[in-house]
Scaffold this active site. Structure first.
Site: not given
Lengths: 569, 711
Positions: B312, B349, B383, B385, B404
């Protein structure tokens, strides 16, 4: 040893190397059923034969069916040969009125020729009618060689195929080998021999008056035709008792050279066929190289030992520089005799141009060891290749793990089944060779047949059983083999040495053919380089040879040491 | 080649002389003399049989007062030592696993479980051992998880130290790929409802204990085949030795049984026969110490044969996180402005990507960190969405809004805020069209984003107050040294294939940078499974690791499937190895351990067989000297007397087993240099070494034996 002698040996090696590729290429075409330059002539005959026999040439066989076909064919051939000998008195082509061959000798001879051994407990010219010689013995000379070749090709197919159920069709392989390979080569070869002075006649023996005025009977017969297949098919059973030492079988230096090359020709060619069929000719060359290393080692020892001669000669007023000429033909000399002895035993042929019994102990040990190793140095036609491949399996199993992968050869994983079958095949060699020798040397009947006492007598018996199980057929001479004991035990020896190797070998072929092919990578054990050749030689010497060390110590080795100390046997 | 990185936690390697292991091993080696156990090892069984036989003969001679008792006794003793040494080797190998099993057993202490009824209410307390698959249990903080199962409700932090040795708790929750819990682990906080998936006695812990203890050790396919070879060689030597009395009788001599036995035992491959099972156990043990559990020895062997590694991308080839590499503004915006805005958007963040932007802004433009509180800002978290994050606040009185996120999401955001601004001014939605300048900026931004993606990076768009500023180039950071490892794998003949969900462009760029041989982009579980099948159809053995339930089919299809311990129960069931550390890079070491196991086996087999040459030269002259004195010439080692020669050979044969126990446990060193070089080296060391060493060894023992007057 002389420069001349080494040039002869070198010339021989070059000639064998030169015929390997053309013969390999031709045989590959034949066994793949492709067209060759003989097809327009022979293809109709081939098709006719299949029609007659009811064989569907497109139908391939599972290994078990292949094995059963081979066994039935061999059993029938052996029975017919036995009956022919027993009934030769009432059968035609018997100009000298030979009587029926005794039962035990007939069994021994039938086993001998069926197994491509050609051990002869009889003198051909004084025992067998022309019919038996031609239709019985010569027939087997062809088909036993063709059978060996067919079997080797079946094993090669096992390596060459992937996820396949079948390994070929025995009847087709047998027919093609005889028709396209053996017969055409033998026709040319026999004509060459006739040109060189070998007799080819169905007439009665000739009467000659010698210089002293005495009458002498010269045995004649269809010699050239038998001689050709005797060599090419690594059969070795001569028309005459003296075999290739007889001037009517092997008249001169040229025939001698051609005979030696023809012993190795098909066996060497098969290594190339192997390489071609598995898609990498180098694999075949590596196998041939391993054979070559063992062969050259043998020649060197034999030639050296014979050139040294016997220290006792000096006392007899013989020039020691002449080497050991006892039992050798002056027209061949030491180098050619040592070379012939090495070739004929390396290749399971058994034809002789000198008496191995009269070699020095170490010189005589070379033929013995050649056969003990399992007749894998070029070997019998076909048998040499499959015997060698069995050793390859062992070598890769022992050392293959050292590259950090489970053992594989040519992309085929070697697993429990292959190892089991290989061990079964290899086991029967020491069992027969050593077991029967041990039995013979402790019984009065066994000892009574020896011509010499002490270790030399021991070697005579050992040589006989080794030659039998190895399907070589050369005799050390000295041993009177035509007794019920030796006829029966040697017959058994030969049958076990042939068929108990073949059946497990075919099982391996079937198992390999069914396997997937693993892809090769930089991590794969390389099986085409010098390292592999060295490994293979080492394994053959240690696994195949060391088993016999005690027997060799008690035979030729002790005799050699005694000889240097002045004791002869 | 790279050995295991040093920082990786491994259980300490027990040495051969560790008294805690050696003591019980010595006792165990005597118990293993039981013929019913010995028969599993045909070569050593033969030695035991002849040892028993010679003991009987010795006792008979003792009773009848025959001569040569002292010599006979020594032979008998050394024969038994030969058998015992083999047993010691196996017992030591097993002993190391047993110590580990004892630790694991502690985690399996008897505990009870809160069994739930179908309605979800607690029904009763039952012993954990009575739980059947399908039962529902409630596990609360402080409880041990009673058995293996799947979380069906709740979220909890679980301490899995009992299994993995790692004390930092992990999160287990229902749904997704982190739903599996293992019996014996402890819930630290919160509660979970678990559906039991393992039958009593076959839990992961049970299997792990059985594995490390070697209780259910089955011979692997290669071991079986090797045993057949060794047994076959033993039979060949039976023939070789059994025919000697006949030969000797013909020569007018005789050879004693004791001497024949000595020759037989030294010829048969006792060295590899004695160490074969220890090698196998030690190989499994190496994996266990490496925190990988192989469910079968077959899997370890297959690991050595692997041709293709599926790795991976994330976590194996690249660091798990992307990092900001550069700021790419649209025209009219300076890099510094873009960096400033990006830093503002990332201040709160806490994702590695976000932190890397702050770090880059500081390093490249000296923009210092600011406090959210100073800015009166509030954080708009990322999120699934919106796919954007940022802050709203005010600097110097002016309102500020920075965003961003994914390029298309930021574009949509910018268009949306322009629209709402227009609507706020009373315009109609339909009337709002981006002006030519805005459209140009959008186009430019998209072009930059494409460039970044083609280079293997991830573009992150930044907007301030509804204006597009530019792109932050987030880069996948390829792990240091990984390129060299792939080169080494290539030399071993192993192809590496990178598996990634990225698009082909991105994947190709990273594949080139990391130096893998091939890649599978936009990989789906189906594509992965197909890739494995295709490779296998080409005759290749494939190894992969995986953790998700959707990896299960591929894990099952792969020849070596390493399931991450953090993965789902389905993945763990499908794989044939479990990595307790859940570290996918280990696949490479697993292959090496497999190769090492096979190499050790091959090296000692070769060594054992090559030894025979010297033994022949020691015993054959001694054996026949009485009636063929000439054979003294074969005594190339110049051994003092026939008796000392025979004794020395048999002592060497026994001691070489002891001498090689450490090698059999440690394994032959593996180097990634390709098969040809590896073979050359090993043949030299173990083949030629195997020929030469016994000549020196037997001679040395002969000198000692003679000097101290044993014969």
């Amino acid at each position: 040893m002389t420069v001349n002698g080494w040039i002869q040996i070198l010339l021989f090696v070059l000639l064998v190397a030169a015929v390997t590729r053309p013969l390999g290429g031709f045989m590959t075409r034949v066994f793949n059923g492709e067209r060759s330059f003989l097809s327009s002539l022979l293809r109709p005959i081939e098709r006719g034969l299949y029609r007659l026999a009811g064989v569907d040439e497109a139908a391939e066989q599972h290994w078990t069916a292949y094995a059963v076909s081979m066994l039935l064919f061999s059993a029938a051939g052996m029975a017919v040969l036995y009956l022919m000998q027993r009934l030769q008195g009432v059968l035609p082509f018997n100009p000298t009125g030979m009587a029926a061959v005794p039962a035990d000798l007939a069994f021994n001879t039938a086993a001998s020729f069926t197994t491509n051994t050609n051990w002869q407990n009889y003198g051909g010219e004084s025992t067998m009618s022309h019919l038996v010689q031609m239709a019985g013995l010569t027939f087997h000379n062809y088909v036993s060689a063709a059978t060996g070749t067919a079997l080797a090709v079946a094993l090669v197919r096992g390596f060459a195929r992937a996820s396949a159920r079948t390994v070929g069709n025995f009847w087709v392989d047998l027919t093609r080998c005889t028709l396209y390979v053996l017969l055409p080569l033998c026709v040319v070869y026999a004509l060459f021999l006739v040109w060189q002075g070998v007799p080819q006649t169905l007439g009665a023996y000739a009467e000659a008056t010698t210089l002293e005025g005495a009458k002498q009977t010269l045995a004649l017969g269809p010699v050239a035709s038998q001689e050709a297949i005797k060599m090419l098919g690594t059969n070795g059973g001569g028309f005459f008792n003296a075999n290739s030492a007889h001037p009517f079988e092997n008249p001169n230096a040229l025939t001698n050279l051609v005979q030696m090359v023809s012993i190795f020709a098909l066996g060497a060619g098969l290594t190339n066929l192997f390489g071609r069929m598995v898609g990498d000719e180098r694999q075949g060359w590596a196998i041939l190289a391993a054979m070559g290393v063992l062969f050259l080692a043998g020649v060197t020892v034999a030639y050296w030992a014979e050139a040294q001669g016997n220290p006792a000669f000096a006392a007899l007023g013989i020039d020691p520089a002449a080497g050991n000429m006892e039992g050798k033909e002056t027209r061949f000399g030491i180098a050619s005799s040592a070379l012939f002895a090495t070739v004929t035993t390396a290749a399971s042929c058994g034809a002789v141009n000198a008496m191995h019994d009269s070699f020095t102990p170490l010189g005589g040990m070379v033929p013995l060891v050649n056969i003990m190793l399992g007749e894998v140095i070029v070997g019998g036609v076909g048998a040499g290749l499959y015997g060698m491949l069995l050793f390859v399996i062992i070598a890769l199993f022992v050392a293959g793990l050292m590259v950090g992968r489970t053992p594989e050869y040519l992309g085929k994983k070697l697993e429990a089944k292959e190892v089991k079958m290989t061990m079964l095949a290899i086991l029967c060699m020491p069992l027969m060779m050593l077991g029967l020798t041990a039995a013979a040397v402790v019984t009065d009947t066994g000892v009574a047949s020896m011509a010499n006492a002490g270790p030399h007598g021991f070697t005579e018996v050992l040589y006989a059983y080794v030659s039998g199980a190895g399907n070589n057929g050369s005799a050390f001479a000295g041993l009177s083999g035509n007794t019920p004991w030796y006829n029966l035990t040697l017959g058994l020896d030969m049958l076990v040495g042939r068929f108990l190797v073949i059946v497990p070998m075919l099982a391996i072929a079937g198992s390999l053919a069914a396997k997937r092919r693993a892809a090769a990578s930089a991590g794969t054990f390389p099986t085409h380089d010098a390292l592999f050749v060295g490994l293979l030689v080492g394994v053959i010497l240690i696994v195949g040879g060391l088993t016999f060390f005690p027997a060799l110590a008690l035979g030729p080795l002790v005799e050699h040491l005694a000889m240097n100390a002045g004791t002869l046997f | 080649m790279h050995t295991v990185p040093k920082d990786r936690k491994r259980s300490p390697v027990a040495t051969v002389l560790d008294p805690a292991i050696l003591g019980p091993a010595l006792a165990e080696s005597v118990r293993k003399l039981d013929p019913r156990l010995m028969i599993r090892n045909p070569v050593m069984f033969c030695v035991e049989v002849v040892a028993a036989l010679t003991t009987l003969l010795f006792l008979r001679d003792l009773a009848t007062g025959a001569g040569g008792i002292g010599f006979a006794l020594q032979i008998v003793v050394w024969l038994w030592f030969t058998v015992l040494f083999a047993n010691v080797a196996e017992a030591i190998a097993e002993g190391r696993g047993k110590a580990q099993a004892a630790t694991l057993r502690k985690a399996r202490t008897e505990n009870s479980a809160r069994l739930l009824g179908p309605d979800g209410a607690v029904v009763q307390l039952v012993p954990a051992t009575s739980l059947k698959p399908g039962d529902l249990v409630l596990v609360e903080a402080g409880d041990l998880v009673p058995s293996d199962g799947e979380v069906i409700e709740g979220v909890a932090s679980v301490n899995e130290a009992a299994i993995t040795g790692e004390s930092a708790p992990v999160i287990r929750e229902s749904g997704g790929d982190r739903s599996a819990v293992t019996g014996g682990t402890q819930v630290i906080s919160d509660w979970i409802k678990v559906r039991i998936t393992a039958a009593p006695g076959s839990t992961f812990l049970d299997r792990m204990i059985a594995l490390v203890e070697g209780a259910q050790r089955q011979k692997t396919p290669n071991e079986i085949a090797l045993n057949i070879l060794l047994a076959g060689m033993t039979i060949i030597f039976v023939i070789a030795v059994a025919t000697i009395p006949g030969f000797a009788a013909y020569a007018g001599g005789s050879v004693g049984v004791l001497v024949l036995v000595a020759l037989f035992v030294t010829l048969i491959p006792t060295t590899i026969g004695a160490l074969l099972s220890a090698i196998g156990i030690a190989g499994m043990d190496r994996l266990v110490r490496f925190n990988v559990l192989a469910m079968s020895g077959r899997a370890v062997e297959a690991a050595g044969d692997v041709d293709t590694l599926l790795l991976d991308k994330t976590g194996t080839i690249t660091l798990g996180n992307r990092q900001a590499a550069e700021f790419l503004p649209v025209s009219g915006v300076s890099e510094r402005d873009l960096a400033d805005a990006a830093q503002l958007a990332s201040l709160a963040d806490e994702t590695p990507e976000g932190r890397s932007i702050v770090v880059l802004a500081k390093e490249a433009y000296g923009i210092r960190g600011r406090e959210m509180a100073e800015l009166h800002a509030h954080f708009i978290p990322f999120s699934a969405q919106t796919r954007i994050s940022g802050i709203d606040g005010d600097i110097g009185g002016g309102g500020i809004s920075v965003r961003k996120g994914a390029v298309d999401a930021v574009l949509a955001h910018v268009q949306g805020s322009a629209r709402s601004a227009a609507v706020g001014r009373g315009g109609t939605v339909a009337a709002v069209r981006p002006g030519p300048a805005v459209a140009a900026a959008e186009q430019e931004l998209t072009a930059i984003a494409e460039r970044v993606a083609n280079a293997g990076g991830t573009p992150l768009a930044v907007a301030r107050d509804g204006r597009l500023l530019g792109i932050v180039h987030l880069k996948d950071i390829v792990k240091g040294g990984i390129r060299e490892r792939f080169a080494a794998l290539r030399q071993m003949g192993i192809r590496t294939v990178m598996i990634t969900g990225d698009n082909p462009m991105t994947a190709a760029a990273i594949a080139a940078e990391a130096g893998v041989d091939d890649f599978l982009a936009q990989a789906t579980p189906e594509a992965k499974l197909q890739l494995i099948r295709d490779e296998q159809a080409k005759g290749k053995l494939v190894a992969m690791c995986g953790d998700g339930t959707n990896d299960a089919p591929a894990l099952a299809q792969a020849d070596v499937g390493v399931a991450m311990n953090t993965g789902t129960m389905a993945a763990r069931e499908a794989g044939n190895m479990v990595d307790l550390d859940s570290d996918p890079t280990k696949l490479i070491e697993i292959v090496e351990i497999g190769k090492q196991l096979l190499m050790t086996r091959g090296a000692l087999t070769t060594f054992s067989i090559a030894n025979d040459v010297a033994k022949y030269f020691a015993i054959i002259p001694a054996m026949f000297l009485a009636f063929y004195p000439q054979l003294q010439a074969l005594n190339v080692m110049g051994l003092a007397s026939p008796q000392s020669a025979i004794l020395s050979a048999i002592i060497f044969n026994a001691l070489i087993i002891v001498a090689l126990i450490p090698l059999s446990l440690k394994g032959v060193r593996y180097r990634a240099v390709g098969a040809a070089a590896l073979l050359r080296r090993n043949l030299l060391v173990y083949g030629l070494g195997g020929l030469a060493v016994p000549f020196a060894g037997i001679k040395a023992i002969d000198v000692i034996v003679t000097t101290i007057g044993l014969v």
